[in-house]
Each structure stands twice: as C-alpha cells, then as structure tokens.
Motif scaffolding. Structure first.
Motif, PDB file in Angstrom:
ATOM      1  N   LYS A  42      -5.459  31.912 -23.053  1.00  0.00           N
ATOM      2  CA  LYS A  42      -4.428  31.903 -24.091  1.00  0.00           C
ATOM      3  C   LYS A  42      -4.999  31.428 -25.414  1.00  0.00           C
ATOM      4  CE  LYS A  42      -0.063  31.800 -21.721  1.00  0.00           C
ATOM      5  NZ  LYS A  42       0.648  30.934 -20.790  1.00  0.00           N
ATOM      6  N   LYS A  43      -5.796  30.358 -25.314  1.00  0.00           N
ATOM      7  CA  LYS A  43      -6.382  29.822 -26.537  1.00  0.00           C
ATOM      8  C   LYS A  43      -7.409  30.779 -27.120  1.00  0.00           C
ATOM      9  CE  LYS A  43      -7.315  25.470 -27.629  1.00  0.00           C
ATOM     10  NZ  LYS A  43      -7.901  24.131 -27.528  1.00  0.00           N
ATOM     11  N   ALA A  44      -8.117  31.448 -26.206  1.00  0.00           N
ATOM     12  CA  ALA A  44      -9.252  32.252 -26.653  1.00  0.00           C
ATOM     13  C   ALA A  44      -8.815  33.555 -27.297  1.00  0.00           C
ATOM     14  CB  ALA A  44     -10.183  32.541 -25.484  1.00  0.00           C
ATOM     15  N   LYS A  45      -7.637  34.010 -26.948  1.00  0.00           N
ATOM     16  CA  LYS A  45      -7.211  35.335 -27.370  1.00  0.00           C
ATOM     17  C   LYS A  45      -7.330  35.533 -28.887  1.00  0.00           C
ATOM     18  CE  LYS A  45      -4.229  38.604 -25.198  1.00  0.00           C
ATOM     19  NZ  LYS A  45      -3.075  38.828 -24.381  1.00  0.00           N
TER      20      LYS A  45
ATOM     21  N   MET B 202     -10.495  37.470 -33.638  1.00  0.00           N
ATOM     22  CA  MET B 202     -11.198  37.215 -34.877  1.00  0.00           C
ATOM     23  C   MET B 202     -12.674  37.543 -34.745  1.00  0.00           C
ATOM     24  SD  MET B 202      -9.337  33.806 -36.217  1.00  0.00           S
ATOM     25  CE  MET B 202     -10.852  32.885 -36.324  1.00  0.00           C
ATOM     26  N   PHE B 203     -13.206  37.206 -33.572  1.00  0.00           N
ATOM     27  CA  PHE B 203     -14.622  37.449 -33.316  1.00  0.00           C
ATOM     28  C   PHE B 203     -14.926  38.941 -33.361  1.00  0.00           C
ATOM     29  CE2 PHE B 203     -17.537  38.734 -29.877  1.00  0.00           C
ATOM     30  CZ  PHE B 203     -18.721  38.241 -30.388  1.00  0.00           C
ATOM     31  N   TRP B 204     -14.101  39.738 -32.674  1.00  0.00           N
ATOM     32  CA  TRP B 204     -14.356  41.176 -32.646  1.00  0.00           C
ATOM     33  C   TRP B 204     -14.232  41.786 -34.031  1.00  0.00           C
ATOM     34  CZ3 TRP B 204     -17.303  43.298 -29.486  1.00  0.00           C
ATOM     35  CH2 TRP B 204     -17.353  42.877 -28.157  1.00  0.00           C
TER      36      TRP B 204
ATOM     37  N   ASN C 264     -21.426  34.488 -41.246  1.00  0.00           N
ATOM     38  CA  ASN C 264     -20.020  34.373 -40.896  1.00  0.00           C
ATOM     39  C   ASN C 264     -19.795  34.805 -39.450  1.00  0.00           C
ATOM     40  OD1 ASN C 264     -17.270  34.204 -41.042  1.00  0.00           O
ATOM     41  ND2 ASN C 264     -17.037  36.219 -41.996  1.00  0.00           N
ATOM     42  N   PHE C 265     -20.445  35.902 -39.088  1.00  0.00           N
ATOM     43  CA  PHE C 265     -20.346  36.391 -37.722  1.00  0.00           C
ATOM     44  C   PHE C 265     -20.918  35.377 -36.738  1.00  0.00           C
ATOM     45  CE2 PHE C 265     -22.734  38.678 -34.332  1.00  0.00           C
ATOM     46  CZ  PHE C 265     -21.643  38.976 -33.549  1.00  0.00           C
TER      47      PHE C 265
ATOM     48  N   LYS D 265     -18.479  32.633 -36.120  1.00  0.00           N
ATOM     49  CA  LYS D 265     -17.394  33.091 -35.249  1.00  0.00           C
ATOM     50  C   LYS D 265     -17.878  33.183 -33.794  1.00  0.00           C
ATOM     51  CE  LYS D 265     -14.039  34.101 -38.192  1.00  0.00           C
ATOM     52  NZ  LYS D 265     -14.352  34.939 -39.355  1.00  0.00           N
ATOM     53  N   THR D 266     -19.095  33.700 -33.646  1.00  0.00           N
ATOM     54  CA  THR D 266     -19.654  33.820 -32.304  1.00  0.00           C
ATOM     55  C   THR D 266     -19.716  32.464 -31.628  1.00  0.00           C
ATOM     56  OG1 THR D 266     -21.092  35.518 -33.196  1.00  0.00           O
ATOM     57  CG2 THR D 266     -21.568  34.764 -30.984  1.00  0.00           C
ATOM     58  N   MET D 267     -20.176  31.472 -32.381  1.00  0.00           N
ATOM     59  CA  MET D 267     -20.320  30.148 -31.794  1.00  0.00           C
ATOM     60  C   MET D 267     -18.956  29.569 -31.424  1.00  0.00           C
ATOM     61  SD  MET D 267     -23.432  29.830 -31.383  1.00  0.00           S
ATOM     62  CE  MET D 267     -23.471  28.195 -30.663  1.00  0.00           C
ATOM     63  N   LYS D 268     -17.961  29.891 -32.210  1.00  0.00           N
ATOM     64  CA  LYS D 268     -16.622  29.408 -31.914  1.00  0.00           C
ATOM     65  C   LYS D 268     -16.129  29.985 -30.590  1.00  0.00           C
ATOM     66  CE  LYS D 268     -13.928  28.127 -35.836  1.00  0.00           C
ATOM     67  NZ  LYS D 268     -13.418  28.709 -37.067  1.00  0.00           N
ATOM     68  N   VAL D 269     -16.318  31.277 -30.432  1.00  0.00           N
ATOM     69  CA  VAL D 269     -15.922  31.928 -29.191  1.00  0.00           C
ATOM     70  C   VAL D 269     -16.711  31.350 -28.034  1.00  0.00           C
ATOM     71  CG1 VAL D 269     -16.023  34.080 -27.895  1.00  0.00           C
ATOM     72  CG2 VAL D 269     -15.229  34.093 -30.238  1.00  0.00           C
ATOM     73  N   LEU D 270     -18.002  31.190 -28.272  1.00  0.00           N
ATOM     74  CA  LEU D 270     -18.865  30.687 -27.230  1.00  0.00           C
ATOM     75  C   LEU D 270     -18.445  29.300 -26.805  1.00  0.00           C
ATOM     76  CD1 LEU D 270     -21.529  31.705 -25.899  1.00  0.00           C
ATOM     77  CD2 LEU D 270     -22.610  29.919 -27.224  1.00  0.00           C
ATOM     78  N   SER D 271     -18.122  28.465 -27.778  1.00  0.00           N
ATOM     79  CA  SER D 271     -17.788  27.097 -27.396  1.00  0.00           C
ATOM     80  C   SER D 271     -16.497  27.083 -26.590  1.00  0.00           C
ATOM     81  CB  SER D 271     -17.741  26.203 -28.636  1.00  0.00           C
ATOM     82  OG  SER D 271     -16.429  25.980 -29.030  1.00  0.00           O
ATOM     83  N   LEU D 272     -15.597  28.026 -26.899  1.00  0.00           N
ATOM     84  CA  LEU D 272     -14.384  28.142 -26.079  1.00  0.00           C
ATOM     85  C   LEU D 272     -14.717  28.574 -24.654  1.00  0.00           C
ATOM     86  CD1 LEU D 272     -11.481  29.748 -28.087  1.00  0.00           C
ATOM     87  CD2 LEU D 272     -11.400  27.743 -26.627  1.00  0.00           C
TER      88      LEU D 272
END
Lengths: 578, 558
Positions: free
Chosen positions: A179-182, A187-189, A228-229, A232-239
């Motif tokens: 839910k959080k990652a969605k 944003m990542f994509w 910037n990408f 964002k990638t790191m944010k997704v990854l950390s999730l």
C-alpha cells in the motif's frame, strides 16, 4: 493475488500447477526424512552408542536415495514449470493474434502500434514468473504451515502453535508495504520513463544538438534527470528493503522463538533430544515458503500489471462486424450513397458523399489535407463503418460482403506503406506468393524501379531493413506500387501513392500505370492535379463535402475551387525564375 | 584470449568502484555480519541445547536465549544496510556512467550518428547501462562476502578440529566454485542462442504489428502468424535448454549441500567415536555447518547474468575508447561577426576507409552566394558539407572560412556560424516552441512566432490544440514531412548564422511542397551564403551556380 482474467488461463495449466505443488511436497517430505536421519544420528551420539559400519552405511544409503529423488524431482520441476509458462503464453499469444485479426486495423488507426508491441512482446514474457513460480508457491506457502503444525504439534504443541501464529505476519507486512509502495512505485516508473525517454530523444537528436551547440546544456539537463531518477530508485529500494527487513525479522524471530520454546520443553524433559533437534532443524521451514513467496511477489506483480493491459486489449470490441459469408469476386460498380462519417461521433469528417465509379473508370479524389480524402478509402475497406448512408458494390451493401473477399478485391497503395524487414522479393511476394522472378521484375518495371534493383549486388534478395529504412521514401513507394501491381486486383486504390517520388519520374510512373490498367478501375487520391487531369472523373472534396465533380475540362469551366487550385499549382510546377 | 578480455573488462568495472570504496566496504561488512548472525541463531540454539544436556558454558541459559533473539534482530538490520549501501553505490555509478557515456557520445556524435544503423547501436547502449547494475549491486559484494564467510567459517571449524575445515571446504567449494564454472560455460553458449532467438522473435513481432494493415489487406495475416509461431517455438526451445540447465544447477547445488552435510556428520561421528571431539562440539559444528550455506548458494546463478553483463560493459567501453574524429586544437580561434566568411575548398581528398570518396575537390563560395551541388546518391556530395562542419577532417587539401583553416577554428564557434537542414528534421519530444527555440537559447516567444511565420508554419501551429505549447511527441505522425522541414527552417531563421547548408532537404517531399519550401528559403535567406546538395534537377535550378559531382570529382555546370 489472483485476478479473474488470469484465473481463466490458470485453468489451462491446472494439471501442471498441481504437479508443481505435488513436487514441492515431495521435496518437503524428503527434507523431513533427511532431518529425521540427522536427528537420529545426533541422538545416537548423545546416547554414546557405538556406531557399527552398517549403521553408517545404512545412513549413507538413505541420504543417497534422498539425494537421487530430490535430484530428479528438481529437474522435472524445472521442466514442468517451463511447460506451464509456455502453455499459458502460447494461448495468450494466440488470443492476441486472433483479436488482432478481428480489430487490427481499426485499433491501430486509433491507437498506434507502439503500446501493442510492448504488450505482445514483453507483456506476455513477464507472465512467466507468475504462472510457473508464483502461483504454485502461493498454494504451497498457504498450505504447508498447516502440515507443519500437525507434524511439530504432535511433538511440541506450544512451539508449533507459536510459529504457526507468526507465519501470517509475513504476508501482512507485504500487504502493508504494498500500500505504501504503490505511490512511490508510480513515481519511480514515471521518473524512469521520463529519463530513458529523454536520453533516447537526446541521442537520436544528438547531431541536431551538436549543430546548434546545445549538447552541453543537454548533458547537464540529463545529468539532473539521471540524478533525480537515482534518488527515486533509492526511495523505492528502501521501501522494498524495509519490507524484506520485516519479512526477515518475522521469519528469524519466529523460528528462534519456536526453537527456544522447544529447548525449554527439552530442559523440562517434556521432549527427547531427537525431537528437539528435529524441531530445531525444521523450524525455519515454517517461514521459508512465505519468505520465498515474498521474493517472487514483486516479479509476479509485474506480470499481473502487464496482464491488465493485455486483457484490456483482449476485451476490446470491434465495431466492424464480419457477419456475412457472401463472397464478392468481380467488380462492376461502386456507389457511395449519402455517406456521413465521424470517428468520434462528434466531428463529421465526411458529409453527404455521393458518387459512383464504373468498371474501368479512373476516378481522382482531390482536396486539401484534412478534407477527408483518405477516409473514403478507410470506409471502402471497412476499417470503419459509415455513420449514415451506404457504400454499395455491385449494387449490394459492403456490410453484406465477407470481409476478406471484400478487401481482396482491392490493391491498395497508401502514402506510408510499410515494408517488412525482409528482402525486396519477399516484400513483393506478400501480394502474390506464387509469383516468379519475371513477374516481380515486370511489376518493378511499372514502378520504374527494375533497373535500380538489377544494379543491386543481391538483386531481388536485397534486404530493405527495418521499416525499409535502407531505402529512401521514394524507393519504398516504388516497391509498394510494384506490390500492388503484382496483386492484379479489379480495383486499385492509390492514396498519395507517389508523394515521395521525384517529379520527373512521377509522370512516367503514372503513364505506365494508366497504360497497363486500361481495363481496371482505379480510385486515385492525390493533391497533384497533373495526375488528376488524366482521370475520367475528378471529385473535389472540401471540408468533408463534395464541392464539385466532373472531367478536367468541365471543372476548369466551373471556375470554382478546382480552377483555383489548378492555376496555383501550374505556377509552382513551372518553378520560379528570379 | 577471450578470458583475458573478460578479466580486463571486470578490472575496468572495478576501477569505477574505487571512489566508493568506503561505502562498498560498509556494504560488505554488513553482509558478512548479517550472515554470521543468521548462523548464530542456530549455533546459539545448539549451544543452549548443549547447556541443557550438561555442558559447561561461559554464559548462562538466559544470556544465550538473549543472544539468539539479538542475533535474529541484527540479521535483518545488517541485511538492510548491506543491500541499501550496495545498491546506492551501484545506482550512483550507473548515473555516472550514463552521463559519461553521453559526454563521450557528444565528442563522437555527428560522425558516429550519420547512418541510422550506427545510431541504433548507440541507442541500445542505454539498455546496456541498466544491465551493468548486476555487476555493481549483485556481484562485487556477494562474491567478497562469500569469500570472507568461507574464511571465517573455516577458521571456526579449524579451531574445533582441522578435519572439519577440510570437509566443510569440499561442500562450500563445490557449491560456490565448481558448479558456477560448469554453469558459466553452458550459459555463455546457450544464453547467446536464446537471446538471438528472442530478438529474432521480437523484431518479427514488431514487423507484424507495424505492417498489420498490409498483412490484412493482402490477406497474409495468417501465414505471417504461422511464421511467428515457428519463431516462438524456436525461442522456446532455446529457453527450455536454459531452464533445464537451471534445474540441473539447482539439483546439483541441493545434492552437494545434502551430501556434504551427511559427510560432515559421518566424519563427526568418526571423530567423536575416536574421542577426538566431544558430543557438544559435534552438535555445534553440525548445526552451524547445516545452516551456513546461504552465502554460497547465490553464487551459481550469478554466472547466468554475468556473461551478459560483461558483454554489455564491453560494448560501452569500446564506444568510450573510440577516438574523436575531429579533435579541437589547443589555441583555436573564434570566428567574429565581422570576419570575412568566404568559403574555399582547396584540392580536398577524403575517404572514410581506403577508397577516396572525394578527389581533388576545389570550390570557392563568396559570401552571400547561393550554389547547388548536384549528384547521385553515394557521389560524396553530402560529405563535402560534413567536412565543412568538421564531422571529420579532410585527408588531403584544406577547407577555409575566410583565411582560416577550419581545423584551427574553435568548433563551437564554427558551428555557430553554420546551420544545416537535412533530409529529415529531428523533432524533439518537447513543445513546438522549445523545438524552434533550439535555434537561439534566449529566444522570446515573439522571436519564435516571428521565425515560424517566416517559415510558413505559424498557421499550422496555431491550429494545434495547445498551439506553440503542444508537445511534438503527442502529434506523432500528424506532422507531415513538409511541416517538419518548416520547423527546421524556423530554427535556422531564428539562429541567423551567415552560412546555411541544405542536405537533400526536400527529398522526402512531393514537388509542390518542395517548390513551396524553396520559395520560402529564397525569400527568407537572401543575405546568407547557401550550399545545397541535391539529386533533383527541380531543386538545383533555383540556385546561382550549379556544380555536378560524379565519382568524387566536382565540376561547374556550364
């Protein structure tokens, strides 16, 4: 997560999926036997028994048999999981193909091909993990804790219950993070697509950027996008890592607590040493299947996301119905009767179009771009159906003619003809597979292209490249012309067929076409009036309506739109002298 | 030979990591720590079992229980840090490689991108960058971690009894060395086979979709699908071999682990029976060993992607290693507004490879003169323009602007003085106004509209849904060849450079559009020096002087 659409395909591979689950259980039981053997050996050591050679041999034999069983099961499982994927993917591909033949052109005219390409090529591939790994693992991971509860519960109910209750925490934590990652994922994509699009665009236009000295600025812009990408990638990854962390945490803590409880029971003499070691070695099995499911979850979900797009396409309905079985073979007359048409139901592209084309006639349709010329052909070939009015062939509505035979009646050359990434010959043979080389050259001659082809080292076997990109626009059109000539249909439809050909050659080509097609009918769309004036009849379209129709001389006499266009063009064609 | 190349590539990739060494080490240490704590959960449990059965342990039972719980906790945290910092390094590196690749492309660009095919190759490099991620994030750290775990675990076993470390090594090495080597050999061959088949299928699929209209109209759809099915099954056969191999590797790994566990157990029993170890040592070693394979089992599957990764890296490196075909000299001069800008081409020879494409070509063009060079395709006419812009340097002779050899002119300043419109104008996926503004960085919207008006495209743009702010990508095919060329002309008008080159600018247009474009050019660029190359008579006649080029030789039309 199983959705309804995918379920239909899952039914196809019921047998394979069951087999996969069965094999997982076989591996599970061999593992239990192995752990039993180990715990038994440990017990013997603790009881300080004497080991005879035969006990050791027996132990070794047992292990070897287990290894052999596991070896074959694992090998077979790999093949089985591959077969599962192939079966589903082939069915999906076939479904896509048949949908394509049903609504192909209509869909492509409306939406273009690029999304369809990703869907048919990558989308289908991405479902492999879902069907071959994720689904069997889902069933296994959901059922095996119950079995373990039974087995371990028989020995030590407290430890078993404790671990059993910890298991659901893993899927719950996945759902929580999903839910959080969605949002972050979305944003990542976006950021990914944005970046790779920018890079591609910049590389393809790099020469332009260089020539305008804007490459340095672009480089800085790209650096920023890239950065910037990355963020964002790191944010997704950390999730994602957080969710892995939680899963790891529950698995390990769960197993550790189970083991501790078992050890306490052991210290209270409630269970034997063998039972204790058995639980100790088996504890992680409670959690591993769920943990593995979590690892597959991401890949599986990618497949589901891809499948959404596939099913959206498969559920499209065609507006053009192919309900009739009446074939048409010969042509005598074509009539447009009060035809109105609109793509979107709002803006009328064609209004009250009425005209006829008799056998053997050459009819030109002229008008400014956007006046609705090409739409006439789309309607005639039934890429779309008329909104009002009727199109009749030989006196009958074209809706009452079987679609393939209707389209076979015509040979079409459009402004942007597609050439396949294949040889010149194979591109021609699309029109007539059984044609021999002489026929090919005759057709090429018509298009004024045979000498060029003969000069190529590989002659007809010359490859035209992707999109026919190894040829110029004019050369592509000539092959398309030759292709249409080869088809030898009753009616030719030319839609700006020579727009990229040099002026001098253009005249010659049309002269030859008129020459050979004396008995055939042709509908010619062109904004070159020099072509139109050769025709038996000229239809002048303006804003979707027929402004005037007649022969060249009649229209010149009208002193209306045609006359105006004609004077403008003659001036241009003469060139201007300074 | 080949292995040497792979090794070189690997070393070169490793060099990239150097600036990030501390973070990489942090990642590795966390990885090791994570694996140790995972094993510790089981080892401490075994210790507790020993304590219960009467072994004297240094710590009390409660402390051991605490250790078990703490190990389980730390395991997750370490794993998180390992992965996070490892990926952080990887993605920083990718961003760096991405922009350094673009920068080296900037040097090579015009020469490298002249034909479509090499352009496509360059495009595919962007995908290669993503592939390298595997090496940075999933190879360096795991391999190092596995090696360290190998040493640490062996030290532990050795301390208890040397024979244990020998037995343990057999298991570890077969999983992490022997099987990967076998796998690497297989994957290298089969992986290539599979990728070829897959790309064959994909391009056939794309061909089918793009040409769908033709297939349906010529009633060839079904036969085409049959062909695609054949390609699909060829791809699947190759894929099947790979999956089978994966199954085999999985089986071997599983078998090796079970057998080495059994071997250790038997050796343990033997040592115990001979009084060389205690029963406590026996159980602790056994349980530790059984739960220690996690770092090793990731290794066999690394080789699945590794050969791919190296191939991708090699492609990128080979591009970065290419030499700039027209390097800037040290103290290059800058062309000034007031400089005399006559162009003189003196006895120029040039060839891409050995053959000379241009032989002794000479031509003088005064400022403001408008000339056309007419010739068949392949005659070298476009090459003259490209030499003037220094895509390449001449092999013999010289090209001068004013009194200065182009080699001595600062590249940026040279290109600022020359504009070129070629057969196809590239339209960026930006707004129309941004696309036109390419001609002048600080252009106002009035400038842009003015240029568009002069180029005869203003009316078209005003008819678009968002006018000048319409995204070009959203227009797709709706923009005709003529409209694209007019955007290109608007750029050039805005740029206002003294020299304008036209390279077959109307060869994708019909005669009417061609003449209209020529009219526009003549009207708007009266004071410019113009060189046009074309194969069309209908274009050449519009210019002051016409030259013919044939087999590399240039002559003026009398």
């Amino acid at each position: 997560m199983i959705n309804r659409n995918l379920l239909k395909y899952l039914k196809l591979v019921k047998k394979e999926t069951l087999l996969a689950i069965l094999m997982k259980y076989t591996l599970f039981f061999t593992n239990i036997l192995f752990i039993l053997a180990i715990s038994n050996a440990v017990k013997e050591v603790f009881l300080s028994s004497n080991f005879s050679a035969s006990t050791i041999l027996l132990f070794l034999l047992e292990i070897i048999i287990l290894v052999i069983i596991r070896f074959f099961v694992k090998r077979f499982a790999a093949v089985n999981s591959f077969n599962t994927a192939v079966k589903v993917q082939n069915k999906l591909r076939d479904d896509i193909y048949s949908k394509l033949s049903e609504l192909g052109i209509e869909y492509i005219e409306k939406r273009g091909t690029s999304s369809l390409t990703t869907l048919a090529a990558e989308g289908v591939e991405q479902l492999e993990v879902y069907f071959s790994k994720y689904i069997p693992q889902l069933f296994y991971a959901l059922s095996v804790p119950f079995l373990l509860l039974l087995i371990i519960g028989n020995i030590e109910i407290k430890a078993a219950l404790l671990m059993f209750c910890m298991v659901p925490l893993i899927p719950l934590s996945i759902v929580f993070f999903m839910k959080k990652a969605k949002k972050t994922m979305g944003m990542f994509w976006n950021s990914y697509e944005n970046m790779s699009e920018q890079f591609l665009d910049s590389i393809q236009g790099l020469t332009t950027l260089k020539l305008f000295n804007r490459d340095k600025a672009k480089s800085l812009e790209l650096k920023e996008k890239s950065e910037n990408f990355r963020r964002k990638t790191m944010k997704v990854l950390s999730l994602q890592l957080s969710s892995i962390f939680i899963m790891d945490f529950f698995s390990l803590i769960g197993a550790a607590l189970g083991i501790i409880v078992a050890l306490i029971s052991f210290s209270n003499n409630e269970i034997s040493i063998m039972q204790t070691v058995f639980i100790l070695l088996l504890a992680s099995e409670f959690f591993l299947p769920m943990r593995l499911l979590g690892a597959l979850f991401h890949a599986g979900m990618n497949g589901v996301a891809a499948s959404d797009n596939i099913f959206k396409f498969l559920n499209e309905k065609s507006n053009v119905k192919n309900s009739s079985k009446n074939k048409i073979e010969n042509f005598s007359i074509l009539n447009f009767k009060n035809v109105n048409f609109s793509y979107d139901g709002k803006r009328e592209v064609l209004k009250n179009i009425t005209f006829s084309v008799n056998k053997g006639e050459k009819v030109a349709v002229i008008g400014k771009s956007g006046s609705g010329k090409s739409t006439l052909i789309s309607l005639l070939l039934r890429f779309f159906d008329v909104s009002e009015g009727k199109i009749e062939l030989n006196g009958g509505d074209i809706k009452e003619i079987e679609l393939t035979s209707l389209r076979n009646l015509f040979a079409t050359v459009s402004q942007k003809t597609y050439l396949f990434n294949d040889t010149i010959k194979n591109n021609l043979l699309i029109a007539k597979p059984e044609a021999n080389e002489d026929e090919c050259f005759d057709a090429l001659k018509m298009a004024g292209f045979s000498n060029f082809v003969k000069s190529l080292p590989e002659v007809l076997e010359h490859n035209v490249g992707e999109w026919g990109n190894l040829l110029s626009g004019g050369q592509k059109q000539r092959i398309a012309l030759a292709r249409a000539v080869l088809k030898q249909s009753d009616i030719y439809l030319f839609d700006e067929a020579t727009s990229n050909v040099d002026a001098d050659n253009e005249e010659e080509i049309w002269d030859r076409i008129f020459d050979i097609s004396k008995d055939q009918t042709a509908l010619i769309i062109s904004h070159r009036l020099s072509v139109a004036r050769k025709c038996d009849k000229i239809i002048v379209l303006d804003n979707g309506k027929i402004k005037e129709q007649g022969t060249h001389n009649e229209l010149i006499g009208n002193r209306s739109l045609y006359y105006k266009m004609h004077s403008e063009q003659s001036l241009l064609e003469k060139g201007f002298t300074k | 030979m080949n292995n040497m190349k792979t090794l070189k590539t690997a070393l070169r990739l490793l060099k990239f990591v150097k600036p990030f060494l501390p973070e990489m080490i942090f990642s590795i240490l966390n990885g090791v720590f994570g694996h140790i704590t995972a094993v510790c959960v089981m080892s401490f449990s075994a210790l507790l079992l020993c304590n219960i059965t009467g072994m004297e342990t240094f710590f009390s039972r409660n402390i051991i229980i605490l250790f078990i719980v703490i190990s389980a906790l730390i395991r997750g945290i370490s794993h998180y840090f390992e992965q996070y910092s490892g990926h952080d390094v990887a993605f920083r590196l990718l961003a760096k490689i991405r922009s350094s690749l673009f920068d080296s492309l900037r040097d090579l660009a015009p020469a490298k991108m002249v034909d479509k095919r090499s352009g496509d190759i360059v495009t595919s490099l962007m995908g290669d960058i993503e592939i390298i991620e595997v090496f940075f994030a999933h190879t360096i750290a795991p391999v190092t971690i596995t090696a360290l775990m190998f040493i640490i675990l062996n030290l532990f076993f050795f301390a208890i009894h040397p024979v244990f470390s020998i037995v343990a090594s057999i298991g570890y090495l077969s999983v992490a060395v022997l099987i990967p080597i076998l796998n690497y050999r297989f994957v290298k061959v089969e992986g290539k086979n599979y990728r070829n088949n897959l790309s064959d299928l994909n391009s056939s699929l794309i061909d089918t979709l793009q040409g769908l209209k033709e297939l349906i109209l010529f009633d060839r759809f079904n036969s085409r699908i049959k062909k695609n099915r054949a390609k699909t099954s060829a791809m699947q056969n190759a894929a099947k071999d790979i999956r089978k191999n994966e199954g085999l590797i999985d089986s071997f790994t599983d078998g090796s682990i079970i057998l080495s566990n059994a071997l250790l157990l038997i050796v343990g029993i033997f040592l115990f029976s001979n009084g060389l170890i205690s029963k406590y040592e026996f159980i602790i070693v056994l349980i530790t060993y059984m739960s220690s394979f996690a770092p090793f089992i990731v290794i066999p599957f690394l080789s699945n992607t590794l050969s791919n990764t190296f191939a991708a890296a090699e492609r990128i490196f080979s591009l970065e290693d290419e030499e700039n075909p027209s390097p800037e000299i040290a103290d290059s001069m800058i062309l000034k507004e007031s400089d005399e800008k006559d162009i003189s081409v003196n006895n120029v020879n040039f060839g891409y490879k050995k053959e000379f494409l241009l032989q002794n070509v000479s031509i003088n063009i005064k400022k403001g003169e408008k000339i056309a060079i007419q010739g068949e395709s392949g005659s070298g006419k476009t090459t003259i323009l490209r030499l003037l812009l220094r895509f390449w340097d001449v092999t013999g002779g010289e090209i001068k602007i004013g009194s200065e050899n182009v080699k001595n002119i600062n590249l940026e300043s040279l290109r600022n003085n020359i504009s070129m419109l070629s057969q196809e104008t590239y339209i960026f996926n930006k707004t129309i106004s941004e696309n036109i503004a390419l001609g002048k960085a600080d252009a106002t919207i009035e400038d842009i509209k003015n240029a568009a008006e002069k180029a005869g495209i203003n009316q078209f743009i005003e008819s678009l849904p968002n006018k000048y702010e319409t995204l070009a990508g959203a227009l797709g095919d709706k923009m005709s060849g003529g409209e694209r060329q007019r955007i290109g002309i608007a750029r050039i008008i805005l740029r206002n450079s003294d020299i304008v080159l036209f390279d077959e600018m109307t060869s994708n247009l019909d005669i009417l559009n061609e003449q209209l474009i020529l009219k526009t050019i003549n009207k708007t660029m009266e004071d410019k020096t113009i060189i046009t190359v074309t194969h069309r008579e209908s274009v050449a006649t519009h210019f002051d002087k016409i030259f013919f080029i044939n087999k590399g030789k240039l002559e003026q039309k009398k």
